[in-house]
Design a protein around this motif. Structure first.
Motif, PDB file in Angstrom:
ATOM      1  N   GLU A 193       0.808  -1.220   0.000  1.00 41.06           N
ATOM      2  CA  GLU A 193       0.000   0.000   0.000  1.00 41.06           C
ATOM      3  C   GLU A 193       0.841   1.270   0.000  1.00 41.06           C
ATOM      4  N   ASN A 205      -1.272  -9.269  -1.900  1.00 41.90           N
ATOM      5  CA  ASN A 205      -2.439  -8.615  -1.303  1.00 41.90           C
ATOM      6  C   ASN A 205      -2.083  -8.193   0.119  1.00 41.90           C
ATOM      7  N   SER A 256      -5.030  -7.220   5.094  1.00 42.47           N
ATOM      8  CA  SER A 256      -6.495  -7.143   5.164  1.00 42.47           C
ATOM      9  C   SER A 256      -7.160  -8.042   4.137  1.00 42.47           C
ATOM     10  N   ASN A 276      -7.604  -7.130   0.986  1.00 49.92           N
ATOM     11  CA  ASN A 276      -8.296  -6.296   0.000  1.00 49.92           C
ATOM     12  C   ASN A 276      -7.645  -6.442  -1.373  1.00 49.92           C
ATOM     13  N   THR A 280      -8.613  -5.081  -4.211  1.00 49.13           N
ATOM     14  CA  THR A 280      -8.573  -3.819  -4.944  1.00 49.13           C
ATOM     15  C   THR A 280      -7.285  -3.062  -4.636  1.00 49.13           C
ATOM     16  N   VAL A 281      -6.872  -3.065  -3.377  1.00 54.14           N
ATOM     17  CA  VAL A 281      -5.612  -2.421  -2.999  1.00 54.14           C
ATOM     18  C   VAL A 281      -4.454  -3.057  -3.771  1.00 54.14           C
TER      19      VAL A 281
END
Length: 341
Positions: free
Chosen positions: A163, A182, A185, A187, A189-190
């Motif tokens: 991130e 990934n 979390s 996620n 989309t991140v």
């Protein structure tokens, strides 16, 4: 000011000049880089297997492992590309624990960063010399990339780093594939946003310079499982997860859609023996669905000479001092099983 500047360390160029990567190995790396890029782009139907210790803590044991892997590679090279996992930086959730050879070239002694930078580079070069296999490492610290950028054929961006804007934009300047995991979390989309950012050009400040990159079209996703708010592991390697990732890729304008599956970490709940079952399930999913076959380009496996793990100073040669790993015999059998799919 709360920083205490202890001493200025040599630049990557200075370390590389002192410990050069031999020209014949550079030629080998160029060939390996292209072979791996061809898998990510879909030009090659070979399958990537990134395999090795959780942490590369000991040059002798790591190079012993790489030499054994080279012998197996000769038997499977028509179907697989084996990439030694030589991770010299370890992310620590709480900041405690062994942080890798770059921090502590001797895990039982205090940090020595100059010795660590040298040990990191020498180990990577030695591993290629004994195996003919260029390796993968995690880019935990973007500023340190230059110390090994001429040696590695694959770079991983971890769940805690994916991130971070600096990691993403530095990856955009790589000429080798980079796997974006990934986040913890889970996620997706991140993770895909990270791939998008890494595939596009950027201008930014890096090591005191204004720099410009062209984007890395070989940036791709790595599924490593997730952790929920209760601290429980949530795997994301199942058939349904791969279909979801395929759908999300199809909704985005990304180059070279590709995914690797990390069989350990939150996918296995760090139960290292489960990696065998997980890898075989992933291979079965590829067999069931042509689109999944085309998307999933490889797996990551944590493996060492001896199974399990030990505390720092445990004294067992080739046994992990961080997360537990598969032992050599089980790893060798698993590689042959992968080649049979």
């Amino acid at each position: 000011m709360s920083f205490e500047f202890i001493k200025k360390l040599p630049t990557p160029d200075e370390i590389r000049e002192q410990f050069p990567f031999p020209a014949d190995l550079a030629h080998l790396k160029a060939q390996r880089d292209q072979e791996i890029r061809d898998v990510i782009s879909g030009k090659s139907d070979k399958f990537l297997v990134i395999i090795g210790p959780c942490s590369a803590d000991n040059e002798d044991a790591v190079c012993d492992y790489a030499a054994r892997l080279a012998k197996v590679n000769e038997k499977v090279k028509d179907k697989l590309i084996l990439i030694p996992r030589i991770y010299t930086n370890k992310p620590r959730t709480t900041g405690e624990g062994y942080k890798g050879i770059i921090h502590q070239p001797d895990p039982e002694k205090k940090p020595d960063f100059l010795a660590g930078l040298i040990a990191m580079r020498k180990m990577h070069i030695h591993a290629v010399e004994v195996s003919g296999l260029t390796a993968a490492d995690e880019m935990l610290y973007p500023e340190n990339w230059g110390y090994v950028s001429d040696i590695l054929s694959y770079v991983a961006i971890g769940a805690r780093s994916v991130e971070d804007q600096q990691h993403r934009i530095v990856v955009s300047g790589f000429d080798v594939p980079a796997g974006m995991k990934n986040p913890t979390s889970g996620n997706l989309t991140v993770m895909l946003n990270s791939v998008y950012a890494s595939q596009h050009p950027h201008s930014f400040i890096y090591r005191g310079y204004e720099v410009k990159t062209n984007g890395n079209e070989y940036a791709h996703t790595v599924l490593r499982g997730a952790t929920n708010k209760h601290g429980s592991s949530l795997p994301n390697y199942h058939y349904e997860d791969l279909n979801l990732l395929l759908k999300l890729y199809n909704e985005r304008d990304l180059k070279n859609p590709a995914a690797l599956i990390d069989a350990n970490h939150s996918n296995s709940n760090k139960e290292y023996e489960q990696q065998i079952r997980i890898v075989k399930e992933v291979m079965h999913s590829r067999k069931l669905n042509k689109d999944i076959h085309n998307l999933v380009k490889g797996v990551m496996i944590e493996s060492y000479l001896e199974e399990g793990c030990q505390k720092v100073g445990g004294g067992v040669y080739g046994k992990s001092i961080t997360d537990p790993c598969l032992g050599w015999e089980a790893s060798e059998r698993l590689i042959y099983d992968i080649a049979e799919y």
